[in-house]
Design a protein around this motif. Structure first.
Motif, mmCIF file in Angstrom:
data_model
loop_
_atom_site.group_PDB
_atom_site.id
_atom_site.type_symbol
_atom_site.label_atom_id
_atom_site.label_comp_id
_atom_site.label_asym_id
_atom_site.label_seq_id
_atom_site.Cartn_x
_atom_site.Cartn_y
_atom_site.Cartn_z
ATOM 1 N N ASP A 46 0.811 -1.208 0.000
ATOM 2 C CA ASP A 46 0.000 0.000 0.000
ATOM 3 C C ASP A 46 0.851 1.268 0.000
ATOM 4 O OD1 ASP A 46 -2.294 -1.542 0.109
ATOM 5 O OD2 ASP A 46 -2.373 -1.508 2.295
ATOM 6 N N ASP A 61 0.797 6.714 1.946
ATOM 7 C CA ASP A 61 -0.176 5.658 1.751
ATOM 8 C C ASP A 61 -0.699 5.829 0.317
ATOM 9 O OD1 ASP A 61 -2.343 3.934 1.665
ATOM 10 O OD2 ASP A 61 -3.034 4.438 3.677
ATOM 11 N N GLY A 142 -12.163 -3.612 2.605
ATOM 12 C CA GLY A 142 -12.016 -2.848 3.838
ATOM 13 C C GLY A 142 -11.779 -1.370 3.594
ATOM 14 N N ARG A 143 -12.618 -0.767 2.768
ATOM 15 C CA ARG A 143 -12.422 0.641 2.437
ATOM 16 C C ARG A 143 -13.752 1.305 2.102
ATOM 17 N NH1 ARG A 143 -10.523 0.693 -3.879
ATOM 18 N NH2 ARG A 143 -12.189 -0.648 -4.583
ATOM 19 N N THR A 157 -9.689 3.935 4.274
ATOM 20 C CA THR A 157 -9.507 2.500 4.438
ATOM 21 C C THR A 157 -9.538 2.123 5.909
ATOM 22 O OG1 THR A 157 -7.114 2.624 4.588
ATOM 23 C CG2 THR A 157 -8.056 2.387 2.380
ATOM 24 N N ASP A 158 -9.746 0.842 6.182
ATOM 25 C CA ASP A 158 -9.796 0.342 7.553
ATOM 26 C C ASP A 158 -8.414 0.196 8.176
ATOM 27 O OD1 ASP A 158 -12.519 0.098 7.261
ATOM 28 O OD2 ASP A 158 -12.510 -2.083 7.030
ATOM 29 N N GLU A 159 -7.388 0.017 7.367
ATOM 30 C CA GLU A 159 -6.075 -0.333 7.887
ATOM 31 C C GLU A 159 -5.011 0.666 7.463
ATOM 32 O OE1 GLU A 159 -5.284 -4.177 6.300
ATOM 33 O OE2 GLU A 159 -6.952 -5.108 7.350
ATOM 34 N N ALA A 160 -3.903 0.664 8.206
ATOM 35 C CA ALA A 160 -2.726 1.442 7.830
ATOM 36 C C ALA A 160 -2.081 0.766 6.623
ATOM 37 C CB ALA A 160 -1.744 1.492 8.992
ATOM 38 N N ARG A 162 0.217 -1.388 4.316
ATOM 39 C CA ARG A 162 0.969 -2.612 4.583
ATOM 40 C C ARG A 162 2.141 -2.712 3.622
ATOM 41 N NH1 ARG A 162 -4.390 -4.365 3.903
ATOM 42 N NH2 ARG A 162 -3.767 -4.984 1.841
#
Length: 179
Positions: A46, A61, A142-143, A157-160, A162
């Motif tokens: 990402d 990101d 997840g976004r 997005t849900d996550e940092a 990767r």
């Protein structure tokens, strides 16, 4: 001073964005200004390594970079398509319909609380419609995405970010002018 031959491939989102010295959340640097033109030179999962017109570079990101559209096709060339929002809208409708059916069954006494929880477990849907604009939650990725009726773009997005899989070499982004 601008870097010779600099040609942006993306711009920073309208509210700016955090940046890092390396693809590592523990190494933050100065955030990038809103709508700053950048050139994406490398991707690692990402993470995106960007070059600014003044020669400064940073990791960001990459999912949030806004792509600069290519030149329009020639009048006799094929039309390019962008991500179509209809499949995501259909999944949102199916998820909501399944939830509504479970609510109806619960309300009519056909399900108890535990059966209702089991039947609805894992369902996720999110839709905000405001005139021509729509924000949809894409549970598969997840976004949240934004759509203007014709195309989708990532909004959050849900996550940092990767890192890429360890045995995968970094992707070199190649523009018409070379890497």
């Amino acid at each position: 001073m601008a870097t010779p031959g600099f040609r942006p491939t993306h711009v920073v989102p309208q509210h700016g964005m955090p940046a890092w010295e390396a693809p590592d959340p523990a190494r933050p640097t100065v955030p990038l200004d809103p709508l700053l033109p950048v050139q994406l030179v490398e991707r690692r999962g990402d993470w995106g390594h960007v070059l600014c017109a003044n020669g400064w570079s940073a990791w960001v990101d990459g999912r949030f970079l806004v792509a600069v559209p290519p030149d329009p096709p020639a009048a006799d060339g094929p039309l390019a398509r962008t991500a179509d929002p209809r499949p995501l809208l259909a999944r949102a409708e199916q998820t909501l319909a399944g939830y509504r059916a479970a609510v109806e069954e619960l309300a009519s006494g056909g399900l108890d609380g535990e059966a209702f929880r089991a039947r609805t477990r894992g369902r996720r849907v999110g839709v905000v419609v405001d005139g021509e604009s729509v924000w949809l939650y894409d549970a598969q990725h997840g976004r949240w995405v934004y759509a203007d009726g014709a195309r989708l773009s990532t909004f959050a997005t849900d996550e940092a970010p990767r890192a890429a899989v360890e045995d995968h070499a970094p992707t070199q982004v190649v523009t018409p002018d070379g890497p």
